[in-house]
Design an enzyme around this catalytic site. Structure first.
Site, PDB file in Angstrom:
ATOM      1  N   ASP A 112       5.543  79.891   1.087  1.00 24.20           N
ATOM      2  CA  ASP A 112       4.397  80.259   0.258  1.00 24.20           C
ATOM      3  C   ASP A 112       3.141  79.918   1.057  1.00 24.20           C
ATOM      4  O   ASP A 112       3.008  78.800   1.561  1.00 24.20           O
ATOM      5  CB  ASP A 112       4.443  79.432  -1.041  1.00 24.20           C
ATOM      6  CG  ASP A 112       3.939  80.211  -2.232  1.00 24.20           C
ATOM      7  OD1 ASP A 112       2.849  80.790  -2.107  1.00 24.20           O
ATOM      8  OD2 ASP A 112       4.619  80.236  -3.271  1.00 24.20           O
ATOM      9  N   ASP A 220      -0.220  83.705  -1.645  1.00 24.24           N
ATOM     10  CA  ASP A 220      -0.815  83.387  -2.935  1.00 24.24           C
ATOM     11  C   ASP A 220      -2.190  84.046  -3.091  1.00 24.24           C
ATOM     12  O   ASP A 220      -3.023  83.942  -2.183  1.00 24.24           O
ATOM     13  CB  ASP A 220      -0.968  81.859  -2.988  1.00 24.24           C
ATOM     14  CG  ASP A 220      -1.234  81.330  -4.373  1.00 24.24           C
ATOM     15  OD1 ASP A 220      -0.359  81.476  -5.240  1.00 24.24           O
ATOM     16  OD2 ASP A 220      -2.316  80.746  -4.592  1.00 24.24           O
ATOM     17  N   GLU A 278       0.583  88.287  -3.213  1.00 23.91           N
ATOM     18  CA  GLU A 278       0.388  88.184  -4.668  1.00 23.91           C
ATOM     19  C   GLU A 278      -1.014  88.697  -4.967  1.00 23.91           C
ATOM     20  O   GLU A 278      -1.996  88.157  -4.467  1.00 23.91           O
ATOM     21  CB  GLU A 278       0.525  86.729  -5.126  1.00 23.91           C
ATOM     22  CG  GLU A 278       0.530  86.626  -6.648  1.00 23.91           C
ATOM     23  CD  GLU A 278      -0.051  85.337  -7.202  1.00 23.91           C
ATOM     24  OE1 GLU A 278       0.321  84.948  -8.316  1.00 23.91           O
ATOM     25  OE2 GLU A 278      -0.892  84.705  -6.528  1.00 23.91           O
ATOM     26  N   HIS A 350       7.364  81.544 -11.228  1.00 25.44           N
ATOM     27  CA  HIS A 350       7.021  80.203 -11.719  1.00 25.44           C
ATOM     28  C   HIS A 350       5.785  80.173 -12.610  1.00 25.44           C
ATOM     29  O   HIS A 350       5.429  79.114 -13.117  1.00 25.44           O
ATOM     30  CB  HIS A 350       6.822  79.284 -10.517  1.00 25.44           C
ATOM     31  CG  HIS A 350       5.652  79.721  -9.677  1.00 25.44           C
ATOM     32  ND1 HIS A 350       5.642  80.906  -8.974  1.00 25.44           N
ATOM     33  CD2 HIS A 350       4.441  79.161  -9.473  1.00 25.44           C
ATOM     34  CE1 HIS A 350       4.483  81.047  -8.371  1.00 25.44           C
ATOM     35  NE2 HIS A 350       3.730  80.001  -8.656  1.00 25.44           N
ATOM     36  N   ASP A 351       5.103  81.319 -12.757  1.00 27.84           N
ATOM     37  CA  ASP A 351       3.899  81.372 -13.598  1.00 27.84           C
ATOM     38  C   ASP A 351       4.143  82.100 -14.919  1.00 27.84           C
ATOM     39  O   ASP A 351       3.237  82.196 -15.746  1.00 27.84           O
ATOM     40  CB  ASP A 351       2.778  82.149 -12.883  1.00 27.84           C
ATOM     41  CG  ASP A 351       2.248  81.438 -11.657  1.00 27.84           C
ATOM     42  OD1 ASP A 351       2.336  80.191 -11.591  1.00 27.84           O
ATOM     43  OD2 ASP A 351       1.742  82.144 -10.757  1.00 27.84           O
TER      44      ASP A 351
HETATM   45  O1  ISL Z   1      -0.516  82.244 -14.298  1.00 28.07           O
HETATM   46  C1  ISL Z   1      -1.612  82.644 -14.133  1.00 28.07           C
HETATM   47  C2  ISL Z   1      -2.749  82.156 -14.888  1.00 28.07           C
HETATM   48  O2  ISL Z   1      -2.610  82.602 -16.200  1.00 28.07           O
HETATM   49  C3  ISL Z   1      -1.913  83.594 -13.128  1.00 28.07           C
HETATM   50  O3  ISL Z   1      -3.093  84.254 -13.345  1.00 28.07           O
HETATM   51  C4  ISL Z   1      -1.964  82.839 -11.815  1.00 28.07           C
HETATM   52  O4  ISL Z   1      -2.954  81.878 -11.858  1.00 28.07           O
HETATM   53  C5  ISL Z   1      -2.266  83.795 -10.726  1.00 28.07           C
HETATM   54  O5  ISL Z   1      -1.197  84.649 -10.697  1.00 28.07           O
HETATM   55  C6  ISL Z   1      -2.362  83.073  -9.402  1.00 28.07           C
HETATM   56  O6  ISL Z   1      -1.190  82.344  -9.194  1.00 28.07           O
HETATM   57  C7  ISL Z   1      -0.997  81.703  -7.988  1.00 28.07           C
HETATM   58  O7  ISL Z   1      -2.097  80.901  -7.598  1.00 28.07           O
HETATM   59  C8  ISL Z   1      -2.385  79.788  -8.421  1.00 28.07           C
HETATM   60  C9  ISL Z   1      -1.154  78.946  -8.761  1.00 28.07           C
HETATM   61  O8  ISL Z   1      -1.461  78.045  -9.791  1.00 28.07           O
HETATM   62  C10 ISL Z   1       0.007  79.814  -9.180  1.00 28.07           C
HETATM   63  O9  ISL Z   1       1.135  79.024  -9.416  1.00 28.07           O
HETATM   64  C11 ISL Z   1       0.221  80.816  -8.095  1.00 28.07           C
HETATM   65  O10 ISL Z   1       1.346  81.624  -8.313  1.00 28.07           O
HETATM   66  C12 ISL Z   1      -3.365  78.952  -7.645  1.00 28.07           C
HETATM   67  O11 ISL Z   1      -2.836  78.679  -6.384  1.00 28.07           O
END
Ligand code: ISL
Length: 587
Positions: A112, A220, A278, A350-351
């Site tokens: 990541d 990310d 992402e 994971h989100d």
């Molecule tokens: O889950 C979300 C918030 O509601 C998404 O919008 C998420 O924040 C967004 O997809 C970005 O995610 C990524 O970056 C974030 C991290 O917290 C997430 O786990 C990651 O997947 C910041 O690094």
């Protein structure tokens, strides 16, 4: 007829630079995968102990969520050293051993890459905040208070943007009398990609990992690295204190320039790697810009439309989808990238909440988990399996705020109740949408703590691990796990799954997601009822004439084949193969 008896067009996959079209990727969230030392937190040695689960499943690539040194304010998405492993997970020797084990099993491993921001404890930021004249001052985004305001007082932030994790995106730093930007938590300051030294430092770090042997990166929020230079205020919704800056911090003017530069500086000449970006909020018009091979940016991206369909006033005010909404969105993305670019196919990560709870129906647990998997995996694109999805893991039954761990959930609870929202309503929002649903430990078996740890887990194990777990599903031909295994096997064996065109079929009812895949003479037909009631498909005459009599069912989650036009029971999914003209040729 079993799959081994079906013969298909030969496709030579040796030396294909787009090998990832035939691959299935498995995401590991290390904190929740397997603990090896009893401290309640998953670790690298734990992953090594469970690699045979992935071999059994048949996946090709592991995407490892962040394991770098980190204060863990956002579970590792806040990195304080990009070139070391967090002691909670192990060390670099353990990482090398994991990578060797993964490669020895014929799999690849991607890291990541979190470079929109660092931790505020990263030495780069420590130096940047130390003095306005510090050499790395400009590595982050610093601004003075809004004109006419005193720094630190309400409303003095340089603009009105709201953070992803509630509250303003700016934090006042007394020492140098300036605000720093953080699109996420206060402890995640955004890097200033305009500064070429920042970009070179990131590229050097990426090359270091590739030289260590990793096979690529999941990047990310990579569409947020270029901001609009003047950082203008965003529109403010009714009753909200902050504005939505998305239009100004996503897809900024230099985004594609940076990605092309990264490709040249990091990836060129290095062989069979994988890059996936992402890109929250990406539109269908923008998407091909990232993954058109001719543009030399990324191999594929994650779009977010289908995981935003159930949001209303933000993600914590969700609604249940109407029949057909999920299929319509996924179809639109298939069509958008049909000619140029490539889709990443996912229902969870994971989100996101667990798909069987969110898009399926726990009352039809096995059927809905397998139906959703079927329609996802047999689309055109590269499928991603998030840990536990292959077991049909469900959302956690949390009811108290002290059961939650995620910074987004906890900040939201504080902010929303402070704004006057009913705490019970806020808890309902978390019960549906918290990121912690994806983060409860993987359910390996029915023993205490599901085989995840011998200690106290950092987040509660779902009590349903006594029935939903890997041990109970291995070798059970009707299990969710075995269905995933069969789907992954289909992608590897049938070129039409990896390379075929996609055409949605109107089956006369929005609850039915039916589609056909075509590659030269090979055909694949998928018919699935994404609802909890029986439905009668009404298939187009032309399709029935072509398939009736020649359709060979190769996979179902129901067990019986009464033909392609038969009534579909709740969440029934079936897959047929066929061919035009001459018989298929063996691969
Ligand atoms: O889950 C979300 C918030 O509601 C998404 O919008 C998420 O924040 C967004 O997809 C970005 O995610 C990524 O970056 C974030 C991290 O917290 C997430 O786990 C990651 O997947 C910041 O690094």
């Amino acid at each position: 007829m079993s799959l081994s008896e079906v013969r298909f067009t030969a496709v030579d996959s040796r030396d294909r630079s787009d090998w990832w079209k035939r691959a299935v990727i498995y995401q590991i969230y290390p904190r929740s995968f397997q603990d090896s030392n009893g401290d309640g937190v998953g670790d690298l040695r734990g992953i090594r102990q469970r690699l045979d689960h992935l071999v059994r499943l048949g996946v090709d690539v592991i995407w490892l969520s962040p394991i770098y040194r980190s204060p863990q304010a956002d579970n590792g998405y806040d990195i304080s050293d990009y070139q070391d492993i967090d002691p909670a997970f192990g060390d670099l020797d353990e990482f090398d051993a994991l990578l060797a084990d993964v490669h020895a099993r014929g799999m690849k491993l991607i890291m990541d890459l979190v470079v929109n921001h660092t931790s505020d404890e990263h030495p780069w930021f420590v130096e940047s905040r130390s003095a306005t004249a510090a050499p790395k001052r400009d590595w982050y985004i610093w601004r003075p208070p809004r004109a006419g305001f005193v720094g630190g007082e309400p409303g003095a932030e340089p603009n009105n943007w709201e953070s992803f994790f509630s509250g303003p995106t700016w934090t006042w730093d007394e020492r140098t009398g300036a605000y720093y930007l953080h699109l996420f938590a206060q402890k995640q300051p955004d890097l200033n990609w305009e500064n070429p030294e920042v970009r070179e430092a990131v590229y050097a770090m990426m090359r270091w990992w590739l030289e260590r042997g990793v096979d690529g990166f999941r990047m990310d929020v990579i569409n947020l690295i270029s901001k609009h230079p003047t950082l203008p205020d965003g529109p403010v919704a009714r009753d909200r204190a902050y504005g939505d800056g998305f239009a100004y911090y996503s897809a900024g003017p230099r985004l594609h320039e940076y990605l092309q530069e990264m490709r040249r500086e990091v990836f060129d000449g290095r062989g069979a790697l994988l890059t996936v970006g992402e890109t929250p909020g990406v539109t269908m018009d923008e998407a091909p810009l990232f993954s058109d091979p001719a543009r030399r940016e990324l191999d594929m991206i994650f779009q977010f439309e289908h995981v935003g369909l159930d949001h209303t006033d933000g993600k914590f005010h969700p609604r249940r989808l109407q029949p057909g909404e999920l299929a319509a969105s996924l179809t639109a993305w298939q069509d958008a990238l049909a000619q140029t670019g490539w889709n990443s196919l996912y229902l969870s990560n994971h989100d996101q909440p667990r798909p069987v709870t969110r898009f399926g129906d726990e009352a039809w647990w096995r059927e809905s988990a397998t139906a959703l998997a079927t329609v996802l995996h047999l689309q055109r694109g590269t499928p991603y399996v998030y840990q536990g999805e292959e077991l049909g893991m469900t959302n956690a039954p949390f009811t108290r705020i002290d059961e939650y761990r995620d910074v987004e959930s906890l900040n939201h609870f504080t902010e929303a109740t402070r704004r006057g929202e009913d705490p019970d309503a806020v808890m309902s929002g978390l019960a549906a949408m918290s990121r912690d649903h994806a983060r409860t430990p993987v359910q390996w078996d029915a023993t205490e703590n599901a085989g995840f740890t011998t200690g106290a887990p950092w987040i509660d194990v779902n009590p349903n691990h006594t029935t939903i777990n890997a041990a109970a599903q291995y070798d059970d031909p009707g299990s969710v796990f075995e269905h995933y295994r069969a789907l992954i096997d289909l992608r590897h064996r049938l070129p039409v799954v990896a390379d075929g065109d996609f055409t949605r079929i109107d089956a006369g009812n929005p609850a039915i997601f039916a589609f056909e895949r075509a590659l030269r003479e090979d055909r694949l037909l998928v018919i699935a009822n994404l609802s909890s009631s029986p439905v009668d498909p009404v298939l187009p005459d032309e399709l029935r004439q072509r398939w009736d009599g020649s359709a060979t069912m190769i996979l179902t989650n129901c067990g019986v084949d009464l033909g392609i036009s038969a009534t579909l029971s709740a969440w029934e999914a079936k897959v047929y193969v066929g061919h035009l003209g001459k018989p298929c040729i063996a691969r």
